[in-house]
Design an enzyme around this catalytic site. Structure first.
Site, mmCIF file in Angstrom:
data_model
loop_
_atom_site.group_PDB
_atom_site.id
_atom_site.type_symbol
_atom_site.label_atom_id
_atom_site.label_comp_id
_atom_site.label_asym_id
_atom_site.label_seq_id
_atom_site.Cartn_x
_atom_site.Cartn_y
_atom_site.Cartn_z
ATOM 1 C CB SER A 224 53.305 35.745 32.031
ATOM 2 O OG SER A 224 52.834 35.906 33.042
ATOM 3 C CG ASP A 319 45.497 34.279 32.791
ATOM 4 O OD1 ASP A 319 45.718 34.201 34.070
ATOM 5 O OD2 ASP A 319 46.233 34.803 31.866
ATOM 6 C CG HIS A 350 48.805 32.882 33.531
ATOM 7 N ND1 HIS A 350 48.879 34.047 32.795
ATOM 8 C CD2 HIS A 350 50.067 32.510 33.511
ATOM 9 C CE1 HIS A 350 49.906 34.493 32.951
ATOM 10 N NE2 HIS A 350 50.493 33.612 33.402
#
Length: 380
Positions: A224, A319, A350
């Site tokens: 991320s 995601d 995610h």
């Protein structure tokens, strides 16, 4: 329900519910339940979950002879579209895979940047040398070394999974997790520099100095926000030989935040633009302006394009936080580069955990493990 106010409940039903559950049936429902399981003794707090992308609200009720879950769902007009009493499901236990102490060993390490000392852990195959090593770099928020989210520990899953494939892994507690507001000197605004980059560079230098590590195989795996910043980390640390970008954003942060807020609102049927704009401002206010300015000036795709080291881009297609649009922009930006490889996974979210239907924040509360396929692809 308890007070037998069935007219009020019926008025909250949508048309389908009113057709499916006549008022006459609703009047007797609670009395029939108590006749079967005894009087209500205790009710727990309301919680929310998602079933196939639809948000449902529930409370667990303890009757004299049984426990039941009272479940309510609403449609986009905030009318009741589902009402059920079910047996309380057995409590979900975390999916703990025992540590392989026969083939792996773990030892404590400390990632040091100036006065900041971050406790971490090194996972490695026992008795092996010339090992590749992966340094895990966290996503946003104050995260621990394991990437704990609900009952799940996604960074530990990666460490143990890669360890089983003959790869050492270094993971550590994030500075904001250890020091909180003291993560920067008093009077200074925090930016991704202090939150992520400085400590990631220190971790890379530590990894490259370990005697059992192959100096030509030092890799950064950023998840991320960590994936977004991984190309910048590589420019700061010449010892890095390759990057793994897991669910890495490629677009401006404002665009991504607005999209996330709109998506989460849609799960509850909230499309009020004024309310969504207010939520966006609340998120922006959670970090100083210097933080957002730093990210706005940073060009992740161009930075990655300038690198000659191999890069692996991984993306879960379910995601909602970092989407396939980000993945496509990475692909477009790396067009013609032979050092970039791309894999996406239709059923992963995610956190690279399996699921079905629309992804929701509530699914992180259910025990799951990071996909073995992802670990295999990183190892390869």
């Amino acid at each position: 329900m308890k007070n037998a106010q069935s007219d009020s409940i019926y008025a909250c039903f949508d048309v389908k519910m009113q057709q499916a559950v006549p008022l006459s049936q609703l009047k007797d429902m609670w009395a029939q339940v108590e006749q079967q399981v005894g009087s209500l003794e205790k009710e727990k707090e309301w919680k929310q979950d998602a079933i196939d992308g639809t948000v449902v609200y529930y409370t667990d009720l303890k009757f004299q002879r049984a426990s039941l879950r009272f479940l309510v769902a609403f449609n986009t007009e905030h009318k009741v579209s589902g009402l059920r009493l079910l047996p309380v499901p057995p409590e979900e236990k975390p999916l703990v895979v025992p540590f392989d102490s026969i083939h792996l060993e773990e030892s404590p390490v400390e990632v040091v940047t100036g006065n900041y000392k971050l406790p971490g852990i090194l996972t490695r195959p026992k008795g092996k040398t010339h090992l590749p090593i992966v340094i895990l770099v966290h996503g946003s928020g104050p995260q621990d070394r394991d990437g704990s989210i609900g009952p799940n520990k996604i960074y530990r899953d990666i460490a143990w999974g890669l360890g089983a494939q003959g790869i050492a892994v270094l993971r550590y507690d994030k500075r904001t997790y250890v020091y909180g507001k003291a993560s920067v000197p008093e009077g200074k605004d925090i930016t991704p520099e202090e939150e992520v980059i400085e400590d990631a560079v220190s971790a890379c230098q530590l990894a490259a100095s370990l005697p059992f590590v192959d100096k030509q195989k030092v890799f950064v795996a950023g998840h991320s926000l960590g994936g977004l910043l991984a190309p910048l980390i590589a420019t700061r640390c010449p010892s890095v030989n390759g990057l793994i970008l897991l669910a890495a954003p490629s677009r401006p942060q404002d665009d991504i935040l607005k999209e996330q807020i709109r998506y989460l609102g849609s799960l509850n049927g909230n499309t009020d633009e004024a309310l969504l704009a207010q939520q966006f401002q609340q998120v922006k206010a959670s970090a100083p302006q210097a933080y957002w300015d730093y990210l706005n000036k940073y060009a992740p795709v161009m930075t990655a394009y300038s690198l000659s080291i191999p890069m692996l881009f991984l993306q879960g297609e379910r995601d909602y936080q970092v989407t396939m649009q980000d993945f496509s922009m990475w692909k477009l930006g790396m067009f013609g580069k032979t050092n970039a490889t791309f894999y996406s996974y239709p059923t992963l979210n995610h956190c690279f955990m399996e699921g079905t239907g629309k992804s929701t924040p509530m699914e992180y509360n259910h025990p799951a493990r990071l996909s073995e396929k992802v670990i295999e692809d990183i190892a390869k």
